[in-house]
Design an enzyme around this catalytic site. Structure first.
Site, PDB file in Angstrom:
ATOM      1  CE  LYS A 194      -2.468   1.490   3.690  1.00 11.10           C
ATOM      2  NZ  LYS A 194      -2.285   2.942   3.724  1.00 11.10           N
ATOM      3  CG  ASP A 239      -4.628   4.348   1.475  1.00  4.33           C
ATOM      4  OD1 ASP A 239      -5.758   4.822   1.280  1.00  4.33           O
ATOM      5  OD2 ASP A 239      -4.133   4.209   2.617  1.00  4.33           O
ATOM      6  CE  LYS A 261      -7.673   6.339   3.876  1.00  2.00           C
ATOM      7  NZ  LYS A 261      -6.219   6.068   3.936  1.00  2.00           N
ATOM      8  CG  ASP A 321     -11.516  17.795  -5.449  1.00  3.78           C
ATOM      9  OD1 ASP A 321     -12.422  18.587  -5.754  1.00  3.78           O
ATOM     10  OD2 ASP A 321     -10.359  18.150  -5.187  1.00  3.78           O
ATOM     11  CB  THR A 359     -10.163   2.441  11.489  1.00  2.00           C
ATOM     12  OG1 THR A 359      -8.996   2.805  10.768  1.00  2.00           O
ATOM     13  CG2 THR A 359     -10.854   1.309  10.791  1.00  2.00           C
ATOM     14  NE  ARG A 379       0.515   3.148  13.318  1.00  2.00           N
ATOM     15  CZ  ARG A 379      -0.316   4.106  13.719  1.00  2.00           C
ATOM     16  NH1 ARG A 379       0.133   5.052  14.518  1.00  2.00           N
ATOM     17  NH2 ARG A 379      -1.564   4.126  13.322  1.00  2.00           N
TER      18      ARG A 379
HETATM   19  O1  C5P Z   1      -0.092   1.398  11.250  1.00  4.03           O
HETATM   20  P1  C5P Z   1      -1.543   1.133  11.019  1.00  4.03           P
HETATM   21  O2  C5P Z   1      -1.888  -0.339  11.080  1.00  4.03           O
HETATM   22  O3  C5P Z   1      -2.448   1.977  11.867  1.00  4.03           O
HETATM   23  O4  C5P Z   1      -1.744   1.544   9.497  1.00  4.03           O
HETATM   24  C1  C5P Z   1      -2.992   1.557   8.913  1.00  4.03           C
HETATM   25  C2  C5P Z   1      -2.848   1.995   7.506  1.00  4.03           C
HETATM   26  O5  C5P Z   1      -4.134   1.909   6.911  1.00  4.03           O
HETATM   27  C3  C5P Z   1      -2.388   3.441   7.347  1.00  4.03           C
HETATM   28  O6  C5P Z   1      -1.600   3.495   6.161  1.00  4.03           O
HETATM   29  C4  C5P Z   1      -3.681   4.213   7.169  1.00  4.03           C
HETATM   30  O7  C5P Z   1      -3.524   5.348   6.356  1.00  4.03           O
HETATM   31  C5  C5P Z   1      -4.558   3.197   6.481  1.00  4.03           C
HETATM   32  N1  C5P Z   1      -5.996   3.355   6.681  1.00  4.03           N
HETATM   33  C6  C5P Z   1      -6.599   3.423   7.913  1.00  4.03           C
HETATM   34  N2  C5P Z   1      -7.965   3.585   8.035  1.00  4.03           N
HETATM   35  C7  C5P Z   1      -8.715   3.643   6.956  1.00  4.03           C
HETATM   36  C8  C5P Z   1      -8.131   3.550   5.695  1.00  4.03           C
HETATM   37  C9  C5P Z   1      -6.748   3.392   5.601  1.00  4.03           C
HETATM   38  O8  C5P Z   1      -5.931   3.304   8.917  1.00  4.03           O
HETATM   39  N3  C5P Z   1     -10.028   3.725   7.077  1.00  4.03           N
END
Ligand code: C5P
Length: 243
Positions: free
Chosen positions: A34, A61, A63, A66, A125, A215
């Site tokens: 991603k 990603d 997102k 617009d 989330t 992470r």
């Molecule tokens: O490190 P972590 O597991 O929190 O990373 C989540 C990844 O998913 C990040 O790149 C974040 O931008 C992406 N993401 C998210 N929630 C969403 C869509 C994408 O956390 N609804």
């Protein structure tokens, strides 16, 4: 059934060299990479070219959110980069989603290139009911997610990004072929800035097509041992799902 195909690794780093190192390290262990706002803003399309060159898949990603004309044009450029999946905000509205889906079909037909999957972001989330209320939105995260998922399906999108606790509802209302990408995946208690989290096993059991690992994997000292456990959990969850 290869469990790595259900895993998307978030390349949440700044520099091309760090992303390149992660791609080389993990390309045999995850199904897709991603590329998000930080990395793409810093180093641009060359990271996509690199991932493609290594025959791995890319989820762009960014997102997009617009007006319909602007998002459609951005989506066309993303398709030309050769990404496998991209996303737009479902809250950009039905017209924006429909026009983007059409633009994608037209450009890929014209250039005779594979059509990337286009998915909608429902509710981030990191957002909970309190955050929605502060924005003046009086329905719950669940209700808003449901509305946006149905809208994305109506617009012809391939799927959505959705938090763990909404997977089953979306699978039920949008059908078995609808793609569900679930971020906010955690093992143990650490949540970071995610307010709604889920384990890999639960996510797949509930019907997610992909889990996004960020992470959880990148900050672990033994990521490959962790991945072995996640593969087992995914296989276990898939076998439950099919029964
Ligand atoms: O490190 P972590 O597991 O929190 O990373 C989540 C990844 O998913 C990040 O790149 C974040 O931008 C992406 N993401 C998210 N929630 C969403 C869509 C994408 O956390 N609804």
């Amino acid at each position: 059934m290869d469990p790595k195909e259900n895993i998307i690794l978030a390349l949440d780093v700044e520099h091309f060299d760090d992303a390149r190192r992660l791609v080389m390290e993990f390309r045999d262990y995850v199904g897709m990479f991603k590329v998000g706002k930080q990395l793409f803003t810093h180093c641009g399309p060359k990271i996509i070219d690199f991932i493609n060159m290594k025959n791995s898949k890319v989820f762009l990603d960014l997102k997009y959110h617009d007006i319909p004309n602007t998002v459609s044009k951005a989506v066309i450029e993303a398709a030309k980069l050769g990404v496998d999946m991209l996303n737009i905000h479902a809250s950009g509205g039905l017209t924006m989603m429909k026009e983007s889906r059409l633009a994608l079909a037209n450009i890929t037909k014209k250039l005779q290139i594979p059509r990337p999957k286009i998915i909608g972001v429902t509710v981030l989330t990191s957002i909970d009911d309190g955050e929605l209320k502060a924005m003046g939105i009086s329905i719950t995260v669940k209700e808003l997610t449901k509305n946006l998922a149905l809208l994305a399906k109506d617009a012809g999108l391939d799927g959505v990004v959705a938090g763990g606790e909404d997977i089953e509802m979306i699978r039920e209302i949008c059908g078995k072929d609808f793609v569900i990408v679930t971020p906010g995946v955690r093992i143990g208690d650490k949540k970071d800035d995610q307010k709604r989290t889920i384990t890999p096993k639960e996510a797949i059991e509930k019907g997610a097509s992909y889990i996004v690992l960020g992470r959880t994997l990148l900050e672990n000292h033994q990521p490959f041992i962790l991945l072995e456990g996640i593969y087992k959990d995914i296989l276990d969850a898939l076998s439950h799902r099919q029964n």
